[in-house]
Design an enzyme around this catalytic site. Sequence first.
Site: not given
Length: 352
Positions: A137, A252
């Site tokens: 990710c 993120h």
Amino acid sequence: MTLVTDPTAPRIALIGATGAVGSTLIELIEERGLRYRELYLVASSRSAGRQIPVGGQTHEVRSLEDFDFGLVDIAFFSAGTSVSRAWVPAAVAKGALVIDNTRAYRMDPDTPLVVPQINYAVLDRPPGSGVIANPNCSTIPLVRVLQPVERRWGIRQVVVSTYQAASGQGHQGIEELLEGTEVALRDPDADLPSERFSPPLAFNVVPFVDELQDSGFTLEEQKMVQESRKILGLPDLDVTATCVRVPVVNSHSEAVWVQTQEPVDRAELVGLLSRQTEVTVHDAENRAAFPTPLKAGHPDHVHVGRVRVSPHNPRGFWLWLVSDNLRVGAALNAVQIAEYALARGFLSGGVR
């Protein structure tokens, strides 16, 4: 989501359908109108029997241990590395094309590791392993901005620090952060829950994501190095990372320092990044603008800000990246892989 009777439309299974990425896959397949003629939601025996509404119909979750992969043409795996290692071979043996969202097959030389906007050409033919790997990710947004830079100026070195959200540990990670936050607000001296994050994540920053390796780096940091090199086709790329967990529910962030072979002009860099598919540069016109996990903008874009060319080194610049790790960093990339594979006719003659 588009249920059709067309015999050329694939039959799809989502393994890990009740998890954070699995739930996001369901949302995205529906939003993007991916056509299918059968949909199977699959999870562990603990979740079997649950009823989940999808596209106006109710689907019962099936147990992975009893599932027949001969029923499907595409199998999305998002249930963890150990599950993928145990069950992906069974799916491939039954003829399913597997799109795997774990690290189980990412570095397998016979398995393409794909970010469609970057290295779609590796999917010119079906993978020999029967598996297409979805990257980490944090790797996905990084390579999305590095590739155009490499093509224009060449890259000498990349240093990246990540700020990773609790959702990287799924629903349980989010719940633990929220529970710990409530406990800490009531009693700052209380012991906080730490099953998913140790030390506890609430009101904390933890510079340690995944397992420690002999090198002193964590597995998450190692994955970013190895995967970036494979996706970009740069086996000697000088890239290093520090991966940090932060008390953010979702999305993120990354601070990225890039040194290039040639001097970089900021205006040209901003223009180059702004032209990339599904990339938004926030400080293209206003240098005080920047994305944050709370309100970055379009959930399917890589968001860029704080674009700064060093005044002391015109071959070096900083970027700040924010992206939804459940969508951009996982489910969206997997769905886009499926869309590309279907467009390339991978399943022609194989859809049963």
